[in-house]
Design an enzyme around this catalytic site. Structure first.
Site, PDB file in Angstrom:
ATOM      1  N   TYR A  64       4.007  20.557  55.147  1.00  0.00           N
ATOM      2  CA  TYR A  64       2.619  20.107  55.307  1.00  0.00           C
ATOM      3  C   TYR A  64       1.852  20.401  54.010  1.00  0.00           C
ATOM      4  CZ  TYR A  64      -1.748  19.379  58.032  1.00  0.00           C
ATOM      5  OH  TYR A  64      -2.937  18.911  58.539  1.00  0.00           O
ATOM      6  N   CYS A  65       1.252  19.362  53.422  1.00  0.00           N
ATOM      7  CA  CYS A  65       0.391  19.482  52.237  1.00  0.00           C
ATOM      8  C   CYS A  65       1.153  20.155  51.104  1.00  0.00           C
ATOM      9  CB  CYS A  65      -0.898  20.210  52.615  1.00  0.00           C
ATOM     10  SG  CYS A  65      -2.165  20.180  51.320  1.00  0.00           S
ATOM     11  N   VAL A  66       0.621  21.249  50.529  1.00  0.00           N
ATOM     12  CA  VAL A  66       1.311  21.903  49.409  1.00  0.00           C
ATOM     13  C   VAL A  66       2.628  22.510  49.878  1.00  0.00           C
ATOM     14  CG1 VAL A  66       0.150  24.137  49.687  1.00  0.00           C
ATOM     15  CG2 VAL A  66       1.018  23.462  47.451  1.00  0.00           C
TER      16      VAL A  66
END
Length: 600
Positions: free
Chosen positions: A336-338
């Site tokens: 998720y994301c970074v």
């Protein structure tokens, strides 16, 4: 009632002058306390105000001014454009004063929530102030967009800074120019200002000299009690993370366990807010054996922990743990994301080293190509990174509040100024909202990790170019040939849908691009029973995103079942459900663990 309709200005007259005077005195007393709370940590040396950010803003906007001032004709054209708008407003206002029908010179967008009070249109004074503001802010934005000769990054920064200044100076943010605030102050005889200033004192003290704006009521939430409550165990930990395994709720489970790699900018429980919203609980109920990485909230001891350490001590070590806990080598992974960016880095590293333990990968709002990374790129250039690195070197980490402020600025009207008005001018307590509690529960970031991320991803875009080096291995995403489910959200300000779409072409295997409605969080945390939003599918992300969307099939509701079906298409083999502690795995404690409890 009849008198108020005949004399609408009566609602802006003080009801009780004596009570108002007393409350005004209390407000000034609290203002003094707020100033003291602001100055005390600065006088003691606990807080040092830096001028670097302001200097960067001034230098950037000066380049815009220089373009218009360098040519007298251009300067006259710019002034004429502004004064033309003012003259149109003055003429329409004169007509309205004389009782003639008059169209507004300018109207705010229908999505602008700042000017919803009827008096912004019905009261001529407030309507004039509103239009004056809209004309001026629109003119300032145009000056940036039409300043030719600026490089793209400078123009992007200038536009962002002008937007922040414009949002801050909105008449909706000031007592005397906001009809709703003015009425409330008159009706309550200023009690709202007393309460609001008290809130400001509390928030400055909580921020140790900086204003930590409350977006929700923190007393209504507690991690492990009404947040992050899915039953599970901590089965491993090291200097960068704890590994959580969740209790099964089905007799059988998919043979491949599920590893979730969350971002470390905030806590993992965005995927486990409560029983109704929890993706983790839902995945467990579908028969997934779920393992989650809970990242440490680092301090100076983790200063040198880099992307390589997070990859090895985080993801690769967790794969070892999962094998010991399940006797299963191959897993499905989610980033998720970074956390997804780190997972993509890990996939490229594994492909280069012959490690095949991840059989499929899902990305939630993840960027691997940062060409179209959106407004966060405003904060990334050599000068700003060097400034940030100097500050991080002093402590060994970036304070989580700094990153939280940057994210809030992406939607400053919604995430900053609406709360300034609500908390400090209306004097109201913010509404209890679990998502905003999580949003404020930010974490610190190790200096080495954050510096590597900014330079290699945002500044140099090395992962997409095939130039990133981890552990002396040059990473090539084209060597990643496992199936990928790449989820983007349509209104994402952090990982724009275009950026995720373009990044899909970096991989060497099949990629299913799925576009969800809403934004970076709500588009992901969208449980099926809520029947909210929608998602679009159209197979592989080829060509332009506009064409992909134009020909995509829209599906109502949550994308979660679609993802689960995609996972089962890859391998639907079932085994007996696994419980934490199997195969003599040592249990270190109950989920959500201790790392998630540490707040900044």
């Amino acid at each position: 009632m009849a008198d108020e309709r005949q004399h609408p200005m009566l609602q802006y007259i003080i009801n009780n002058p004596e009570a108002f005077a007393q409350n005004l005195a209390k407000t000034m007393e609290n203002a003094g306390k707020a100033l003291a709370a602001y100055l005390e940590p600065r006088e003691s040396g606990e807080v040092r105000d830096g001028t670097d950010e302001l200097t960067n803003v001034v230098k950037t906007l000066a380049q815009v001014s220089e373009y218009w001032a360098s040519d007298p004709q251009r300067a006259v054209e710019a002034q004429t454009r502004l004064w033309s708008g003012y003259i149109d407003l003055w003429n329409s206002s004169l007509k309205r004063m004389m009782g003639e029908p008059s169209e507004p010179a300018v109207n705010p967008p229908k999505t602008d929530k700042r000017f919803t009070d009827p008096d912004w249109s019905e009261n001529q004074f407030f309507d004039f102030v509103k239009q004056l503001y809209l004309i001026t802010s629109s003119w300032a934005e145009t000056m940036v967009h039409e300043a030719h000769g600026l490089d793209d990054h400078t123009r992007h920064k200038a536009g962002f800074y002008v937007e922040q200044i414009s949002n801050a100076l909105s008449p909706s943010n000031f007592l005397l120019t906001n009809p709703e605030l003015l009425r409330l102050t008159m009706e309550s005889n200023g009690e709202n200002l007393v309460k609001g200033m008290q809130h400001l004192v509390e928030d400055i003290r909580a921020g140790h000299g900086d204003v930590r704006i409350r977006q929700t009521d923190p007393s209504k939430f507690a991690v492990g009690q009404n947040l992050a409550t899915t039953p599970g165990k901590v089965i491993a930990e090291n200097d960068v993370c704890q590994v959580l395994q969740y209790e099964p709720t089905t007799d059988q489970a998919l043979k491949r366990p599920l590893l979730i790699v969350p971002p470390w900018i905030n806590k993992f429980y965005i995927l486990d807010l409560n029983a109704e919203k929890s993706f983790i609980r839902w995945a467990v109920d579908q028969g997934h054996t779920v393992f989650v990485i809970s990242w440490v909230n680092p301090d100076a001891r983790q200063a040198e922990k880099s992307f390589e350490h997070y990859m090895k001590e985080g993801i690769l070590n967790t794969l070892d743990v999962i094998k010991r806990a399940t006797r299963q080598e191959e897993v499905n992974a989610i980033g998720y994301c970074v956390g997804g960016t780190l997972l993509a880095v890990t996939l490229a590293y594994m492909a280069a080293t012959g490690d095949k333990r991840i059989g499929s990968c899902t990305f939630f709002t993840t960027q691997v190509d940062f060409t179209h990374a959106g407004d966060l790129k405003v904060f990334v250039d050599e000068e700003q990174i060097e400034m940030l690195e100097r500050r991080m070197a002093e402590q060994g980490y970036l304070d989580g509040s700094k990153m939280a402020s940057a994210f809030n600025m992406l939607r400053s009207n919604d995430l900053i100024w609406s709360y300034v008005v609500n908390n400090y001018l209306k004097g109201k307590e913010p509404f209890p909202f679990d998502l905003l509690y999580w949003n404020s529960d930010s974490t610190r970031m190790p200096a080495a990790n954050h510096s590597f991320y900014l330079r290699n991803c945002y500044l140099e875009n090395r992962l997409a170019k095939g130039e990133m080096v981890i552990d002396n291995v040059t990473l090539d995403l084209k060597k990643v040939t496992i199936p990928i489910y790449n989820l983007a959200t349509r209104e994402d300000h952090i990982a724009p849908a275009r950026s995720v779409f373009v990044g899909s072409s970096c991989f060497g295997g099949p990629v299913d691009y799925v576009l969800s409605g809403s934004g970076h969080i709500a588009g992901v945390v969208n449980p099926p029973h809520k029947n909210k939003y929608q998602y679009w599918t159209n197979g592989a992300p080829v060509g332009q995103i506009e064409d992909w969307i134009a020909n995509a099939e829209e599906h109502p509701g949550s994308w979660w079942p679609h993802w689960d079906a995609w996972i089962r298409e890859k391998d639907a083999t079932l085994v007996k459900a696994r419980k934490p502690g199997a195969y003599r795995m040592k249990i270190l404690g109950d989920a959500p663990g201790s790392y998630v409890m540490e707040r900044i």
